[in-house]
Design a protein around this motif. Structure first.
Motif, PDB file in Angstrom:
ATOM      1  N   ASN A 511       0.837  -1.199   0.000  1.00 46.56           N
ATOM      2  CA  ASN A 511       0.000   0.000   0.000  1.00 46.56           C
ATOM      3  C   ASN A 511       0.873   1.252   0.000  1.00 46.56           C
ATOM      4  N   ARG A 512       0.217   2.370  -0.265  1.00 47.67           N
ATOM      5  CA  ARG A 512       0.907   3.668  -0.255  1.00 47.67           C
ATOM      6  C   ARG A 512       0.028   4.659   0.504  1.00 47.67           C
ATOM      7  N   ALA A 513       0.642   5.368   1.451  1.00 48.13           N
ATOM      8  CA  ALA A 513      -0.119   6.324   2.263  1.00 48.13           C
ATOM      9  C   ALA A 513       0.671   7.615   2.387  1.00 48.13           C
ATOM     10  N   THR A 514      -0.022   8.752   2.261  1.00 40.15           N
ATOM     11  CA  THR A 514       0.655  10.044   2.242  1.00 40.15           C
ATOM     12  C   THR A 514       0.107  10.979   3.296  1.00 40.15           C
ATOM     13  N   MET A 515       0.993  11.526   4.101  1.00 41.73           N
ATOM     14  CA  MET A 515       0.744  12.722   4.909  1.00 41.73           C
ATOM     15  C   MET A 515      -0.371  12.574   5.953  1.00 41.73           C
ATOM     16  N   PHE A 516      -0.571  11.384   6.488  1.00 38.85           N
ATOM     17  CA  PHE A 516      -1.473  11.227   7.615  1.00 38.85           C
ATOM     18  C   PHE A 516      -0.701  11.479   8.922  1.00 38.85           C
ATOM     19  N   LYS A 517      -1.426  11.597  10.010  1.00 42.85           N
ATOM     20  CA  LYS A 517      -0.745  11.613  11.298  1.00 42.85           C
ATOM     21  C   LYS A 517      -0.099  10.262  11.545  1.00 42.85           C
ATOM     22  N   HIS A 518      -0.889   9.180  11.273  1.00 41.20           N
ATOM     23  CA  HIS A 518      -0.355   7.820  11.344  1.00 41.20           C
ATOM     24  C   HIS A 518      -0.862   7.045  10.141  1.00 41.20           C
ATOM     25  N   PHE A 519      -0.035   6.182   9.615  1.00 45.36           N
ATOM     26  CA  PHE A 519      -0.487   5.261   8.565  1.00 45.36           C
ATOM     27  C   PHE A 519      -1.359   4.170   9.166  1.00 45.36           C
ATOM     28  N   ALA A 520      -0.858   3.470  10.194  1.00 45.99           N
ATOM     29  CA  ALA A 520      -1.634   2.360  10.756  1.00 45.99           C
ATOM     30  C   ALA A 520      -1.377   2.259  12.248  1.00 45.99           C
ATOM     31  N   VAL A 521      -2.446   2.020  12.999  1.00 42.17           N
ATOM     32  CA  VAL A 521      -2.378   1.737  14.428  1.00 42.17           C
ATOM     33  C   VAL A 521      -2.917   0.323  14.605  1.00 42.17           C
ATOM     34  N   LEU A 522      -2.025  -0.619  14.910  1.00 40.89           N
ATOM     35  CA  LEU A 522      -2.396  -2.035  14.954  1.00 40.89           C
ATOM     36  C   LEU A 522      -2.316  -2.534  16.391  1.00 40.89           C
ATOM     37  N   GLY A 523      -3.460  -2.950  16.925  1.00 41.00           N
ATOM     38  CA  GLY A 523      -3.535  -3.358  18.319  1.00 41.00           C
ATOM     39  C   GLY A 523      -3.573  -4.843  18.547  1.00 41.00           C
ATOM     40  N   GLY A 524      -3.483  -5.654  17.488  1.00 42.99           N
ATOM     41  CA  GLY A 524      -3.523  -7.097  17.658  1.00 42.99           C
ATOM     42  C   GLY A 524      -2.160  -7.732  17.458  1.00 42.99           C
ATOM     43  N   ASP A 525      -2.127  -9.058  17.583  1.00 36.63           N
ATOM     44  CA  ASP A 525      -0.885  -9.806  17.394  1.00 36.63           C
ATOM     45  C   ASP A 525      -0.798 -10.345  15.969  1.00 36.63           C
ATOM     46  N   ASN A 526       0.393 -10.808  15.617  1.00 41.97           N
ATOM     47  CA  ASN A 526       0.633 -11.556  14.372  1.00 41.97           C
ATOM     48  C   ASN A 526       0.342 -10.745  13.124  1.00 41.97           C
ATOM     49  N   SER A 527       0.585  -9.458  13.174  1.00 39.17           N
ATOM     50  CA  SER A 527       0.353  -8.617  12.002  1.00 39.17           C
ATOM     51  C   SER A 527       1.530  -8.739  11.041  1.00 39.17           C
ATOM     52  N   MET A 528       1.211  -8.625   9.746  1.00 35.10           N
ATOM     53  CA  MET A 528       2.230  -8.639   8.699  1.00 35.10           C
ATOM     54  C   MET A 528       2.102  -7.338   7.914  1.00 35.10           C
ATOM     55  N   VAL A 529       3.148  -6.521   7.963  1.00 35.72           N
ATOM     56  CA  VAL A 529       3.169  -5.232   7.270  1.00 35.72           C
ATOM     57  C   VAL A 529       4.308  -5.325   6.257  1.00 35.72           C
ATOM     58  N   ILE A 530       3.952  -5.485   4.990  1.00 28.16           N
ATOM     59  CA  ILE A 530       4.941  -5.853   3.981  1.00 28.16           C
ATOM     60  C   ILE A 530       4.807  -4.962   2.748  1.00 28.16           C
ATOM     61  N   GLY A 531       5.900  -4.388   2.309  1.00 30.14           N
ATOM     62  CA  GLY A 531       5.961  -3.726   1.013  1.00 30.14           C
ATOM     63  C   GLY A 531       5.194  -2.432   0.903  1.00 30.14           C
ATOM     64  N   ASN A 532       4.906  -1.769   2.012  1.00 33.84           N
ATOM     65  CA  ASN A 532       4.149  -0.518   1.987  1.00 33.84           C
ATOM     66  C   ASN A 532       5.089   0.687   1.909  1.00 33.84           C
ATOM     67  N   HIS A 533       4.551   1.781   1.384  1.00 28.31           N
ATOM     68  CA  HIS A 533       5.278   3.055   1.394  1.00 28.31           C
ATOM     69  C   HIS A 533       4.393   4.070   2.103  1.00 28.31           C
ATOM     70  N   PHE A 534       4.844   4.534   3.249  1.00 26.19           N
ATOM     71  CA  PHE A 534       4.077   5.546   3.974  1.00 26.19           C
ATOM     72  C   PHE A 534       5.014   6.673   4.366  1.00 26.19           C
ATOM     73  N   PHE A 535       4.593   7.902   4.040  1.00 27.91           N
ATOM     74  CA  PHE A 535       5.435   9.048   4.328  1.00 27.91           C
ATOM     75  C   PHE A 535       4.622  10.197   4.900  1.00 27.91           C
ATOM     76  N   GLN A 536       5.276  10.927   5.846  1.00 31.46           N
ATOM     77  CA  GLN A 536       4.534  11.874   6.669  1.00 31.46           C
ATOM     78  C   GLN A 536       5.325  13.135   6.989  1.00 31.46           C
ATOM     79  N   GLY A 537       6.229  13.528   6.120  1.00 30.24           N
ATOM     80  CA  GLY A 537       7.046  14.699   6.412  1.00 30.24           C
ATOM     81  C   GLY A 537       6.354  16.009   6.120  1.00 30.24           C
ATOM     82  N   ASP A 538       7.066  17.115   6.383  1.00 31.97           N
ATOM     83  CA  ASP A 538       6.606  18.450   6.022  1.00 31.97           C
ATOM     84  C   ASP A 538       7.841  19.281   5.694  1.00 31.97           C
ATOM     85  N   HIS A 539       7.718  20.592   5.672  1.00 29.31           N
ATOM     86  CA  HIS A 539       8.833  21.463   5.298  1.00 29.31           C
ATOM     87  C   HIS A 539       9.387  22.245   6.478  1.00 29.31           C
TER      88      HIS A 539
END
Length: 762
Positions: A511-539
């Motif tokens: 997945n691709r995610a841009t400019m959120f406060k957070h991309f993902a908040v995961l509260g469970g076990d056994n999560s797989m986060v693979i091949g994503n691009h998430f960016f949250q910078g500014d100037h």
């Protein structure tokens, strides 16, 4: 279509020359008077215009002539009744085709038109043709629409006006002219032919079903008009809508043959309503598992309550798919966020309950809870108004006692909260264009394997995908783009979150995610986060950065691999633990962070890419792998790539176990940490104890707890230069920060050694 040809039906009444015993002066029903032997009727065998005819003198205000045989009238069949008449003498009457409509049990069908248009005879001896058409449907040109209740008719004519006139009537003809009402002689079945009225009030359900039964492979045609369907209608034939339908929310239109959104839009004339009805049909159909939106863009003017669209079901466990379209949110007050405040009591011993909740009736299930000691993404999972209790999706780390809580109700484009359980639901190739007006999707409290693939969640106001409970079990999100509505804001001002989940086995892939406060908040076990691009910078120069990925739970068993973590960081925390101090178990354990790209630019020196944030004392690292990652900072160095956020507590580094932190690459990072850490120590003056410093390059600033290898680089010599071959021993956790070791020799020596130092023990 011609029933006389296709079904061998004989519609023609007998000739007058065959006798008048079957021709009635009444309605034509059994027992009515006939013209056989009547003083005002006679058969004329020879006439200049007719080859045998009935001569009839008008003696009643309405002189009736009816065939006593039952001429069948089938749904979809249209009959033309034709009579040629001429005035002979006396008063000139008006003439019209007339009939008696018969239904089941030979009962009269009331309320239908039983006469055709009247024609007044004006000249003696002039032959005038009188016609009328009868059929089941209210079609243009049909004089007597009888609906589906009429099964047969007694057909003939009426003489009206002054008495005394004499007319002659040629043999009456009845012919099937159904073909005149069909667009295609073999391809189309018109619902009006089966009694559909299309006035928006009359229930046309049975007419639609009858047309479907008769279609037999042909297309059902719904002409212009508004057709009320008060019952569920299941159509197995293809349907073409020029008109529209209306129906109660709890009744369904099942378009089995051409089940796609385009046809539902044609049927209901409103895109949003059409989607609701199509979704209702999808969830009730055994013939289809996919609703194809056909590339249509649907204008949405308010939250779509997905369960309310399917009022007969609250739990669905059969695979269903919605694909290929776009939802386009239109701004109005229906999307306004609602905020409630209430006093409630929290007891860590009952960690997912708020009790004694004031104003509980007004607090919506699914509202976000905020307050002192409340972690991120805590929602109302359910409520018991009578008991004054709310159940939450997770516990609170520091909220013991009573306090004010705030409950924020986001509005969602697609809201699944009404389902008690939803399993195996998939959405593919869809854009959720939230237009900064609303959030995108809210999952139900219970469910499994909700899947989102190749979708765009664009400009959500608050949340992209929200789980208020366990409906995210096995959540699958693949190849989707999450585009923030807060791109113009600095990081510190952002509030939106792309994804949150609470249950186990979540897969976020490519997945691709841009400019959120957070991309993902995961509260469970056994999560797989693979091949994503998430960016949250500014100037902002030396600006803060928020966590891109938040993994909640000390025993996490998560895998974070091959992602592009851009101007944000991974945070691992236990902030949902109501008793956060370590008192047993595995502590911060079972985590692998491998082969990721980490990049940040123009950030503060204290920024780190991997942050562990304990919310209680005594926690330690147990089974953690960080390998193959590329850490890079541009426009200035950062101190280290990893750290412990000690806002609430530090880790207990005397218990670290089974930690692998190797084969990572560092650019623009001062501390290039490893575990084991290879250190070369040069002792230039002879000493019996050599203190080997790790230069704070052990992961997370942890303790030097063991040595897995030590080798002399060149000869170990005394101060006088004599070689020594004795074996030293080591003492761990030395120095002010416990991050050094002592190498102890049998005597004072000098030289150099390479040592592999670990933060854990075997």
């Amino acid at each position: 279509m011609n029933k006389a040809i296709t079904d061998g039906i004989n519609f023609m009444p007998p000739l007058f020359k065959d006798g008048l015993t079957v021709w009635s002066s009444g309605d034509g029903t059994p027992g009515s008077d006939t013209y056989d032997g009547a003083v005002n009727a006679a058969f004329v065998p020879s006439d200049a215009d007719f080859s045998g005819c009935l001569e009839l003198q008008k003696t009643s205000p309405t002189q009736k002539l009816r065939h006593m045989g039952q001429t069948p009238l089938q749904p979809g069949c249209y009959l033309q009744i034709k009579a040629r008449v001429k005035a002979i003498s006396g008063n000139l009457p008006s003439v019209r085709i007339a009939a008696w409509a018969g239904g089941a049990g030979n009962n009269h069908v009331s309320g239908v038109t039983e006469v055709g248009p009247a024609t007044t005879l004006t000249t003696y001896g002039e032959v005038v043709e009188i016609t009328a058409i009868v059929g089941s449907g209210a079609r243009g040109g049909v004089d007597m629409p009888w609906g589906r209740g009429a099964l047969y008719g007694h057909f003939g004519l009426n003489l009206e006006g002054a008495n005394g006139g004499i007319v002659r009537v040629d043999d009456i003809e009845i012919i099937d002219i159904t073909s005149a009402f069909l667009r295609d002689l073999i391809g189309v079945v018109d619902v009006r032919d089966f009694g559909a009225v299309g006035d928006g009030t009359t229930d046309d359900s049975e007419a639609f079903e009858a047309a479907d039964t008769a279609a037999n492979g042909r297309t059902i045609y719904v002409p212009e008009g508004t057709y009320r369907l008060n019952q569920t209608v299941n159509l197995g034939s293809e349907v073409k809508f020029d008109g529209t339908v209306t129906m109660p929310t709890d009744q369904m239109l099942l378009l089995t043959k051409n089940f796609d959104l385009r046809n539902y839009i044609d049927a209901f004339g409103d895109e949003e309503l059409a989607f609701r009805k199509a979704f209702q049909a999808l969830m009730n159909s055994v013939d289809h598992e996919t609703l194809d939106m056909g590339g249509r863009k649907i204008a949405v003017n308010g939250p779509i309550d997905m369960q309310a669209a399917v009022p007969n079901k609250t739990s669905i466990s059969t695979r269903r798919v919605v694909c290929n379209g776009e939802f386009d949110v239109k701004g109005n007050a229906a999307w306004d966020t609602e905020v409630f405040t209430s006093v409630a009591t929290y007891d860590p011993a009952d960690s997912r309950k708020l009790k004694n909740v004031t104003n509980i009736a007004n607090i919506p299930v699914g509202a976000l809870i905020t307050g002192n000691g409340v972690g991120r993404e805590i929602y109302v999972r359910s409520k018991d108004v009578a008991a004054g209790e709310l159940t939450m999706n997770a516990g609170l780390y520091d909220a013991d006692g009573s306090q004010n809580f705030t409950f924020t109700e986001f509005k969602y484009l697609l809201d699944f909260r009404g389902f008690s359980k939803l399993t195996k639901f998939n959405m593919l190739d869809i854009e959720f264009q939230c237009n900064s007006q609303c959030s995108a999707i809210c999952l139900p409290a219970i469910g499994a394997t909700f899947s989102l693939s190749d979708c765009f969640i664009s400009r959500p106001k608050d949340r992209g995908i929200t789980s208020i409970g366990g409906g995210c079990q096995g959540l699958l999100i693949d190849q989707c783009q999450f585009l923030s509505a807060e791109e113009a804001l600095d990081v510190a001002e952002r509030t939106s979150i792309a994804i949150n989940a609470n249950a186990n086995d979540v897969k976020l892939r490519n997945n691709r995610a841009t400019m959120f406060k957070h991309f993902a908040v995961l509260g469970g076990d056994n999560s797989m986060v693979i091949g994503n691009h998430f960016f949250q910078g500014d100037h902002v120069s030396d600006g803060i950065r928020s966590a891109g990925l938040i993994l909640i739970g000390d025993y996490n068993c998560g895998m974070v691999s091959s992602n592009y973590v851009d101007n944000c960081f991974i945070e691992w925390t236990n902030e949902r633990d109501p008793q956060p101090d370590f008192d047993g178990g595995f502590s911060f354990s079972s985590m692998s962070i491998t082969n990721n790209i980490f990049l940040a630019g123009d950030v503060a020196p204290w920024f780190s890419f991997i942050v562990v944030k304990p919310y209680g004392t005594g926690h330690w690292l147990n089974g953690v792998t960080v390998t193959g990652n590329k850490f890079r900072a541009t426009s200035g160095y950062i101190e280290r790539a990893e750290r412990v956020d000690t806002s609430f507590a530090d880790l207990n580094f005397t218990r670290s176990k089974n930690v692998t932190y190797t084969a990572n690459m560092y650019h623009g990072v001062t501390k290039k940490v490893n575990n084991p850490l290879r250190v070369r120590h040069v002792q230039s003056t002879a000493a019996q104890t050599w203190t080997v410093d790790t230069n704070d390059e052990l992961p997370f600033g942890a303790n030097a707890r063991s040595v897995e290898g030590l080798v002399a680089v060149d000869g170990i010599r005394t101060a006088g230069g004599s070689l020594r071959y004795t074996m030293p021993y080591v003492r761990h956790e030395r120095g002010a920060e416990d991050n050094a070791i002592d190498v102890v020799w049998s005597e004072a020596v000098q030289g150099s050694v390479e040592v592999n130092i670990r933060i854990d023990k075997v």
